[in-house]
Design a protein around this motif. Structure first.
Motif, PDB file in Angstrom:
ATOM      1  N   UNK A 130      11.842  -0.364  -7.085  1.00 42.91           N
ATOM      2  CA  UNK A 130      11.550  -0.541  -5.785  1.00 42.91           C
ATOM      3  C   UNK A 130      12.709  -1.371  -5.422  1.00 42.91           C
ATOM      4  N   UNK A 131      13.413  -0.764  -3.913  1.00 48.51           N
ATOM      5  CA  UNK A 131      14.825  -0.901  -3.699  1.00 48.51           C
ATOM      6  C   UNK A 131      14.865  -1.449  -2.690  1.00 48.51           C
ATOM      7  N   UNK A 132      15.413  -2.475  -2.104  1.00 52.95           N
ATOM      8  CA  UNK A 132      15.313  -2.885  -1.353  1.00 52.95           C
ATOM      9  C   UNK A 132      16.848  -2.782  -0.464  1.00 52.95           C
ATOM     10  N   UNK A 133      17.739  -2.205   0.925  1.00 54.05           N
ATOM     11  CA  UNK A 133      18.267  -2.412   1.138  1.00 54.05           C
ATOM     12  C   UNK A 133      18.795  -3.339   2.378  1.00 54.05           C
ATOM     13  N   UNK A 167      13.104  10.683  -7.824  1.00 55.16           N
ATOM     14  CA  UNK A 167      12.027  11.163  -7.574  1.00 55.16           C
ATOM     15  C   UNK A 167      11.583  10.130  -6.370  1.00 55.16           C
ATOM     16  N   UNK A 168      11.253  10.291  -4.995  1.00 54.46           N
ATOM     17  CA  UNK A 168      10.190   9.297  -4.710  1.00 54.46           C
ATOM     18  C   UNK A 168      10.657   9.079  -3.385  1.00 54.46           C
ATOM     19  N   UNK A 169      10.693   8.239  -2.364  1.00 51.80           N
ATOM     20  CA  UNK A 169      10.875   7.988  -0.864  1.00 51.80           C
ATOM     21  C   UNK A 169      11.482   7.142  -0.542  1.00 51.80           C
ATOM     22  N   UNK A 170      12.367   7.514   0.347  1.00 56.37           N
ATOM     23  CA  UNK A 170      13.342   7.147   0.988  1.00 56.37           C
ATOM     24  C   UNK A 170      12.574   6.707   2.518  1.00 56.37           C
ATOM     25  N   UNK A 171      12.473   5.246   2.859  1.00 53.79           N
ATOM     26  CA  UNK A 171      12.464   4.742   3.810  1.00 53.79           C
ATOM     27  C   UNK A 171      12.853   3.638   4.833  1.00 53.79           C
ATOM     28  N   UNK A 172      13.103   4.388   5.850  1.00 52.25           N
ATOM     29  CA  UNK A 172      14.473   3.512   6.776  1.00 52.25           C
ATOM     30  C   UNK A 172      12.663   3.016   8.050  1.00 52.25           C
ATOM     31  N   UNK A 201       1.283  -1.671   0.324  1.00 54.01           N
ATOM     32  CA  UNK A 201       0.142   0.081  -0.325  1.00 54.01           C
ATOM     33  C   UNK A 201       1.107   1.192   0.236  1.00 54.01           C
ATOM     34  N   UNK A 202       2.022   1.062   1.043  1.00 55.93           N
ATOM     35  CA  UNK A 202       2.956   1.990   0.785  1.00 55.93           C
ATOM     36  C   UNK A 202       3.455   2.059  -0.478  1.00 55.93           C
ATOM     37  N   UNK A 203       3.955   1.383  -1.131  1.00 54.10           N
ATOM     38  CA  UNK A 203       3.723   1.307  -2.462  1.00 54.10           C
ATOM     39  C   UNK A 203       3.424   2.317  -3.644  1.00 54.10           C
ATOM     40  N   UNK A 204       2.304   1.628  -3.359  1.00 56.26           N
ATOM     41  CA  UNK A 204       0.960   1.929  -4.656  1.00 56.26           C
ATOM     42  C   UNK A 204       1.118   3.573  -4.438  1.00 56.26           C
ATOM     43  N   UNK A 205       1.376   3.761  -2.527  1.00 61.42           N
ATOM     44  CA  UNK A 205       0.876   5.674  -2.892  1.00 61.42           C
ATOM     45  C   UNK A 205       1.585   6.356  -3.315  1.00 61.42           C
ATOM     46  N   UNK A 230      10.605   3.651  -4.258  1.00 57.08           N
ATOM     47  CA  UNK A 230      10.918   4.150  -3.337  1.00 57.08           C
ATOM     48  C   UNK A 230      11.739   3.193  -2.652  1.00 57.08           C
ATOM     49  N   UNK A 231      12.745   3.897  -2.044  1.00 55.12           N
ATOM     50  CA  UNK A 231      14.207   2.756  -1.195  1.00 55.12           C
ATOM     51  C   UNK A 231      13.821   2.816   0.176  1.00 55.12           C
ATOM     52  N   UNK A 232      13.588   0.907   0.002  1.00 52.74           N
ATOM     53  CA  UNK A 232      13.505   0.388   1.558  1.00 52.74           C
ATOM     54  C   UNK A 232      14.578   0.157   2.907  1.00 52.74           C
ATOM     55  N   UNK A 233      14.556   0.091   3.577  1.00 56.04           N
ATOM     56  CA  UNK A 233      15.436  -0.088   4.674  1.00 56.04           C
ATOM     57  C   UNK A 233      15.049  -0.182   6.052  1.00 56.04           C
ATOM     58  N   UNK A 234      14.388  -1.890   5.899  1.00 56.38           N
ATOM     59  CA  UNK A 234      14.277  -2.201   7.034  1.00 56.38           C
ATOM     60  C   UNK A 234      14.833  -2.519   8.079  1.00 56.38           C
ATOM     61  N   UNK A 235      14.814  -2.642   9.197  1.00 58.77           N
ATOM     62  CA  UNK A 235      16.238  -2.889   9.542  1.00 58.77           C
ATOM     63  C   UNK A 235      18.233  -3.427   9.200  1.00 58.77           C
ATOM     64  N   UNK A 236      18.239  -1.883   8.161  1.00 57.67           N
ATOM     65  CA  UNK A 236      19.885  -2.104   7.861  1.00 57.67           C
ATOM     66  C   UNK A 236      20.301  -1.603   8.484  1.00 57.67           C
ATOM     67  N   UNK A 237      19.673   0.043   9.058  1.00 55.46           N
ATOM     68  CA  UNK A 237      20.971   0.820   9.622  1.00 55.46           C
ATOM     69  C   UNK A 237      21.202   0.469  11.173  1.00 55.46           C
ATOM     70  N   UNK A 238      20.647  -0.149  11.452  1.00 63.77           N
ATOM     71  CA  UNK A 238      20.365  -1.353  12.846  1.00 63.77           C
ATOM     72  C   UNK A 238      22.270  -2.316  12.846  1.00 63.77           C
TER      73      UNK A 238
END
Length: 325
Positions: free
Chosen positions: A55-58, A194-199, A38-42, A112-120
């Motif tokens: 959609x890039x998953x880091x 253009x888009x969103x970076x989401x951590x 849903x976030x990606x669709x937004x 959308x660039x995603x960083x799900x539990x990457x920075x930790x």
């Protein structure tokens, strides 16, 4: 920490991968993937439905989240998706061919660039506040034995002064120096055209830093001492306000920083128990709804995964257009 996590025999580049050792939101429930879709669709709508949607998953693990997004996306969206997994481990042999696998973040992301539990898991140095000021903490990589080291560099000292000021009433306070994480996130945000970076990560803010820091280890589903020998995950929570500030300087746009509980509820995962009246009308439907509610409850529990923070940093789009309410 760098060698222990990403060296030749490091935790994240050898073995079965993170899912064999601990639960993340991605592994805990398909509800997380549904909300991320849903976030990606937004984001897609805010960008005007471009011909190619990245959609890039880091820190992609073994590609679990991208696999789920591909399987759930409507055909029209799936046809435009360009999924990219960024990970230092070798490409999994069963990864769908549609998913690009690479060790670095691509340039010019539209989507959308995603960083799900990457920075930790971006390596940090640990400092201890003494009567002489901050001193680095040294550790034996085989035994975990700790000794006091030299003062931090001027850059690290400035970061500590700005983002982790010591508590005057207590000596021996520990801090995880976030300079490397700020730089890593700023670089990631800079890859978005253009888009969103989401951590999404466990984190804390300047006014409530933990007195003893958060450095710890995980192995086989258990919390263990953070000995940096490659046998366990070595992780520390993220100074999310510092990271957000670093990303803001690159994106030049306002950001959103909320709890996972708030973010997922806005994306449709409320964790509420289905009405009992449904059990008599549709027993099977009630059981499905109950299972979904239970999964959502785990993801939104503020004492667990719901305590994650979501940092959205839009680039070239309005913040209101990409934040579900």
């Amino acid at each position: 920490m760098e060698r222990a996590l990403y060296g030749p025999d490091g935790f994240f580049v050898s073995g079965a991968g993170p899912a064999a050792h601990f639960r993340t939101s991605v592994h805990a429930s398909p509800v997380f993937a549904a909300c991320m879709l849903r976030q990606l669709e937004t984001v897609d709508a805010a960008l005007g439905h471009p011909a190619r949607l990245d959609v890039v998953d880091v820190g992609a693990g073994r590609g679990e989240l991208l696999r789920a997004l591909l399987s759930r996306a409507a055909p029209e969206l799936a046809a435009r998706l360009r999924p990219v997994a960024v990970e230092r481990a070798p490409r999994p042999p069963d990864l769908p061919p549609e998913i690009d696998w690479r060790p670095d973040i691509p340039d010019g992301i539209t989507g959308l660039l995603l960083a799900t539990e990457w920075l930790d898991n971006v390596p940090v140095d640990v400092a201890v506040h003494t009567s002489d000021g901050w001193r680095l903490l040294l550790v034996n990589p085989k035994t975990g034995e700790e000794t006091m080291g030299p003062p931090p560099s001027p850059t690290d000292t400035t970061w500590l002064t700005t983002w982790w000021p010591p508590t005057p009433t207590r000596g021996g306070e520990r801090a995880e120096i976030g300079v490397g994480r700020d730089l890593a996130w700023a670089e990631a945000v800079g890859k978005v055209a253009r888009g969103v970076a989401l951590a999404v990560d466990y984190g804390h803010l300047r006014d409530s830093r933990p007195l003893d820091g958060t450095l710890t280890g995980y192995r086989g589903g258990r919390q263990v001492p953070p000995v940096p020998d490659g046998s366990c995950d070595v992780t520390a929570h993220v100074a999310m306000d510092s990271v957000a500030s670093a990303g803001e300087r690159v994106a030049r746009c306002a950001y959103s920083l909320v709890s996972q509980r708030e973010a997922l509820r806005a994306l449709g995962a409320d964790g509420g128990r289905p009405p009992l009246s449904l059990a008599s009308r549709d027993p099977a439907g009630y059981l499905r709804a109950l299972a979904a509610a239970s999964a959502a409850a785990e993801l939104t529990d503020p004492a667990g995964l719901g305590g994650h923070l979501w940092l959205r940093q839009p680039v070239g789009v309005a913040l209101d257009a990409v934040v579900a309410r």
